[in-house]
Motif scaffolding. Structure first.
Motif, PDB file in Angstrom:
ATOM      1  N   ARG A  12       0.734  -1.077  -0.119  1.00  0.00           N
ATOM      2  CA  ARG A  12       0.010  -0.126   0.026  1.00  0.00           C
ATOM      3  C   ARG A  12       0.984   1.072   0.001  1.00  0.00           C
ATOM      4  O   ARG A  12       1.660   1.278   0.674  1.00  0.00           O
ATOM      5  N   ILE A  13       0.603   1.994  -0.951  1.00  0.00           N
ATOM      6  CA  ILE A  13       1.457   3.355  -1.159  1.00  0.00           C
ATOM      7  C   ILE A  13       0.220   4.715  -1.023  1.00  0.00           C
ATOM      8  O   ILE A  13      -0.713   4.502  -1.699  1.00  0.00           O
ATOM      9  N   SER A  14       0.758   5.743  -0.307  1.00  0.00           N
ATOM     10  CA  SER A  14      -0.036   6.742  -0.461  1.00  0.00           C
ATOM     11  C   SER A  14       0.653   7.809  -1.003  1.00  0.00           C
ATOM     12  O   SER A  14       1.662   8.267  -1.173  1.00  0.00           O
ATOM     13  N   VAL A  15      -0.243   8.857  -1.811  1.00  0.00           N
ATOM     14  CA  VAL A  15       0.135   9.887  -2.681  1.00  0.00           C
ATOM     15  C   VAL A  15      -0.804  11.229  -2.283  1.00  0.00           C
ATOM     16  O   VAL A  15      -2.100  10.855  -1.550  1.00  0.00           O
ATOM     17  N   PRO A  16      -0.419  12.212  -2.277  1.00  0.00           N
ATOM     18  CA  PRO A  16      -1.152  13.239  -1.851  1.00  0.00           C
ATOM     19  C   PRO A  16      -2.231  13.686  -2.678  1.00  0.00           C
ATOM     20  O   PRO A  16      -3.267  14.425  -2.455  1.00  0.00           O
ATOM     21  N   THR A  17      -2.253  13.368  -4.201  1.00  0.00           N
ATOM     22  CA  THR A  17      -3.325  13.870  -5.025  1.00  0.00           C
ATOM     23  C   THR A  17      -3.802  12.783  -5.868  1.00  0.00           C
ATOM     24  O   THR A  17      -3.172  11.771  -6.102  1.00  0.00           O
ATOM     25  N   VAL A  48      -2.271   2.201  -4.856  1.00  0.00           N
ATOM     26  CA  VAL A  48      -1.882   3.686  -4.610  1.00  0.00           C
ATOM     27  C   VAL A  48      -3.283   4.224  -4.247  1.00  0.00           C
ATOM     28  O   VAL A  48      -4.205   3.972  -4.825  1.00  0.00           O
ATOM     29  N   PHE A  49      -3.165   4.795  -3.071  1.00  0.00           N
ATOM     30  CA  PHE A  49      -4.309   5.859  -2.667  1.00  0.00           C
ATOM     31  C   PHE A  49      -4.202   7.001  -2.096  1.00  0.00           C
ATOM     32  O   PHE A  49      -2.780   7.214  -1.998  1.00  0.00           O
ATOM     33  N   VAL A  50      -5.108   7.812  -2.022  1.00  0.00           N
ATOM     34  CA  VAL A  50      -4.757   9.161  -1.951  1.00  0.00           C
ATOM     35  C   VAL A  50      -4.900   9.442  -0.443  1.00  0.00           C
ATOM     36  O   VAL A  50      -5.993   9.159   0.099  1.00  0.00           O
ATOM     37  N   THR A  51      -4.082  10.250  -0.016  1.00  0.00           N
ATOM     38  CA  THR A  51      -4.100  10.508   1.391  1.00  0.00           C
ATOM     39  C   THR A  51      -5.154  11.310   1.840  1.00  0.00           C
ATOM     40  O   THR A  51      -5.420  12.243   1.179  1.00  0.00           O
ATOM     41  N   GLY A  52      -5.818  10.872   2.884  1.00  0.00           N
ATOM     42  CA  GLY A  52      -7.020  11.921   3.587  1.00  0.00           C
ATOM     43  C   GLY A  52      -8.223  11.247   3.098  1.00  0.00           C
ATOM     44  O   GLY A  52      -9.200  11.697   3.575  1.00  0.00           O
ATOM     45  N   MET A 157      -1.085  27.352 -12.389  1.00  0.00           N
ATOM     46  CA  MET A 157      -0.777  26.004 -12.087  1.00  0.00           C
ATOM     47  C   MET A 157      -1.681  25.270 -11.214  1.00  0.00           C
ATOM     48  O   MET A 157      -1.991  24.080 -11.360  1.00  0.00           O
ATOM     49  N   TYR A 158      -2.027  25.854 -10.234  1.00  0.00           N
ATOM     50  CA  TYR A 158      -2.821  25.368  -9.086  1.00  0.00           C
ATOM     51  C   TYR A 158      -4.293  24.977  -9.701  1.00  0.00           C
ATOM     52  O   TYR A 158      -4.892  24.035  -9.647  1.00  0.00           O
ATOM     53  N   GLN A 159      -4.699  25.927 -10.345  1.00  0.00           N
ATOM     54  CA  GLN A 159      -6.051  25.694 -11.181  1.00  0.00           C
ATOM     55  C   GLN A 159      -6.018  24.664 -12.256  1.00  0.00           C
ATOM     56  O   GLN A 159      -6.956  23.590 -12.377  1.00  0.00           O
ATOM     57  N   PHE A 160      -4.790  24.499 -12.998  1.00  0.00           N
ATOM     58  CA  PHE A 160      -4.711  23.294 -13.850  1.00  0.00           C
ATOM     59  C   PHE A 160      -4.699  22.112 -13.123  1.00  0.00           C
ATOM     60  O   PHE A 160      -5.298  20.942 -13.323  1.00  0.00           O
ATOM     61  N   ILE A 161      -4.123  22.059 -12.031  1.00  0.00           N
ATOM     62  CA  ILE A 161      -3.735  20.597 -11.191  1.00  0.00           C
ATOM     63  C   ILE A 161      -5.099  20.314 -10.643  1.00  0.00           C
ATOM     64  O   ILE A 161      -5.486  19.098 -10.860  1.00  0.00           O
ATOM     65  N   ARG A 162      -5.909  21.459 -10.421  1.00  0.00           N
ATOM     66  CA  ARG A 162      -7.100  21.045  -9.860  1.00  0.00           C
ATOM     67  C   ARG A 162      -8.111  20.311 -10.855  1.00  0.00           C
ATOM     68  O   ARG A 162      -8.867  19.390 -10.525  1.00  0.00           O
ATOM     69  N   ALA A 163      -8.218  21.040 -11.850  1.00  0.00           N
ATOM     70  CA  ALA A 163      -8.698  20.539 -13.185  1.00  0.00           C
ATOM     71  C   ALA A 163      -8.434  19.057 -13.320  1.00  0.00           C
ATOM     72  O   ALA A 163      -9.389  18.357 -13.598  1.00  0.00           O
ATOM     73  N   LEU A 164      -7.455  18.834 -13.492  1.00  0.00           N
ATOM     74  CA  LEU A 164      -6.839  17.446 -13.531  1.00  0.00           C
ATOM     75  C   LEU A 164      -7.585  16.369 -12.491  1.00  0.00           C
ATOM     76  O   LEU A 164      -7.787  15.363 -12.721  1.00  0.00           O
ATOM     77  N   ARG A 165      -7.324  17.070 -11.459  1.00  0.00           N
ATOM     78  CA  ARG A 165      -7.561  16.194 -10.306  1.00  0.00           C
ATOM     79  C   ARG A 165      -9.224  15.801 -10.380  1.00  0.00           C
ATOM     80  O   ARG A 165      -9.638  14.772  -9.897  1.00  0.00           O
ATOM     81  N   PHE A 166      -9.932  16.867 -10.941  1.00  0.00           N
ATOM     82  CA  PHE A 166     -11.378  16.732 -11.033  1.00  0.00           C
ATOM     83  C   PHE A 166     -11.755  16.278 -12.520  1.00  0.00           C
ATOM     84  O   PHE A 166     -12.645  16.274 -12.722  1.00  0.00           O
ATOM     85  N   ARG A 167     -10.822  15.842 -13.187  1.00  0.00           N
ATOM     86  CA  ARG A 167     -10.817  15.243 -14.441  1.00  0.00           C
ATOM     87  C   ARG A 167     -11.869  16.075 -15.162  1.00  0.00           C
ATOM     88  O   ARG A 167     -12.609  15.716 -16.146  1.00  0.00           O
TER      89      ARG A 167
END
Ligand code: ADP
Ligand code: MG
Length: 417
Positions: A12-17, A48-52, A157-167
């Motif tokens: 099991r491995i955790s990642v932040p996003t 792999v799972f997302v922390t939190g 960059m933040y908005q871009f990453i957020r968009a990726l995160r929410f697909r």
């Protein structure tokens, strides 16, 4: 990535996003498993799972539907708030920034992009953000139907990453691609961030193709940006590249004067001169110094003098200190008395030039580690006894003539290490 443990036959491995999870799963899952089996042959898979994310199933993350996301994005203007003081009217123009200022004005007034992109660069605190806000203010005032968006590269960059995160990169792309003027501040921040750079590049190209204006700022010229792809560098340099040079004395003085006017505070010109001479690093620090003196004067209820200024700002002044040279002393003294620099080396004895020359010798003795013969040589090859005589003469006059003493003191403070 954080190793959490082995459960049964799975690691099991955790990642932040979520973005990282997806990326690792799609790009590295097989390699991770095969490397793990070399270490522990019982391992069969990697999770792999997302922390939190409390739930075992990561998809429990509150996912926004693309439509819902688009709606929130429409509500939250993507542009960062603009500082009301950062207008063209409040920008003091001088030699170091005249090109950048003129270009920014042109962009703000033009119907179609005059140069694309406008690339502004300089060291910190010299007015890049100010000019970008000024462009946005001007457009909002004169052509409110146009969409002028200002944001830091970091926020982009933040908005871009957020968009990726929410697909939902579609909405992300759309919101930028419907902008008339896009301003991205401090792009050096996305240097080295490849996926953001990639997206930025596409957004950039899409806007330029539609003849929309782009304004970029950075701390270096496009060519000198490290960690920036070559094609990006060359694209950034296509339009007009305007750098803001370090401030000059005149510009610093002008800015201080304007700022004092704005604060409706009477500050003796001598203090402004002193500050303009001493605080040479950047405009932000200059403004900060002035604010501190004003605050001090208000709190203590005493007039602002050179002494209090030096006291209140001792740390800033020390940071801006540099070693003074005899050449600088000669130049400053000549300027102060409005005589030609060459009079410092000439043999003319008329009082109008001889006295300033003596003051310069005196200051050279006071402020540098040079010996009397060395100083003499720098003043047109004079003898060391001439320098000694000058030092004595100045000391004598200082003791008897108040005006003279003040003049010398002012010069000394301006030059002082
Ligand atoms: P940068 O983005 O280049 O780091 P800023 O635009 O944030 O610098 O400027 C720093 C501060 O100095 C701001 O408060 C800004 O208003 C002020 N400033 C910079 N240049 C000028 C200028 N020419 N006239 C008036 N204020 C200026
Ligand atoms: Mg800035």
């Amino acid at each position: 990535m954080t190793f959490v443990g082995v459960e049964g036959r799975r690691v099991r491995i955790s990642v932040p996003t979520r973005f990282m999870r997806d990326w690792i799963e799609s790009q590295y899952a097989e390699r991770l498993v095969s490397l793990w089996t070399l270490e522990a042959s019982s391992v069969e898979g990697v999770d792999v799972f997302v922390t939190g994310d409390e739930a075992e199933d990561n998809d429990a993350l509150p996912a926004a539907s693309p439509a819902a996301l688009r709606e929130t994005e429409a509500q939250n203007n993507i542009s960062a708030p603009l500082d009301p003081r950062f207008t063209f009217e409040n920008f003091i123009v001088g030699k170091p920034n005249e090109l950048a200022f003129a270009a920014a004005r042109r962009v703000a007034e033009a119907e179609t992009a005059p140069y694309n992109p406008l690339f502004l660069y300089s060291g910190v605190g010299l007015g890049k953000t100010h000019l970008m806000h000024a462009i946005a203010w001007h457009i909002r005032q004169t052509r409110p139907e146009k969409r002028a968006v200002y944001l830091s590269a970091e926020k982009f960059m933040y908005q871009f990453i957020r968009a990726l995160r929410f697909r939902d990169t579609v909405a992300f792309k759309e919101q930028f691609r419907s902008v008339d003027v896009l301003m991205i501040d401090d792009v050096q921040f996305i240097a080295g961030k490849d996926s953001t750079q990639e997206e930025f590049f596409h957004t950039f190209n899409a806007l330029v193709d539609q003849n929309r204006q782009i304004v970029i700022s950075a701390d270096k010229s496009p060519n000198d940006l490290e960690g920036m792809e070559e094609r990006m560098k060359s694209r950034l340099g296509w339009g007009l590249v305007a750098d803001i040079h370090p401030t000059t004395y005149e510009l610093r003085y002008g800015i201080l004067q304007a700022k004092a006017d704005e604060l409706k505070i009477d500050i003796p010109p001598k203090i402004l001169e002193f500050l303009a001479h001493k605080i040479t690093s950047n405009v932000r620090e200059l403004e900060g110094a002035l604010n501190r003196i004003v605050a001090y004067a208000n709190l203590v209820g005493r007039p602002i003098t050179l002494e209090t200024t030096q006291d209140v700002l001792h740390d800033v002044l020390r940071a801006n200190d540099r070693k003074v040279t005899i050449e600088e002393i000669q130049k400053r003294v000549a300027e102060h008395f409005n005589i030609r620099l060459s009079e410092m080396y000439s043999s003319r004895r008329a009082r109008a030039v001889a006295r300033p020359r003596q003051i310069a010798m005196y200051l050279a003795k006071q402020l540098t580690a040079r010996s009397l013969p060395e100083i003499g040589r720098k003043f047109g090859g004079r003898d060391h006894t001439t320098v000694m005589h000058a030092v004595r003469k100045v000391e004598e006059l200082k003791a008897t003539d108040n005006g003279f003493s003040e003049d010398v003191e002012l010069l000394r403070r301006m030059l002082e290490v």
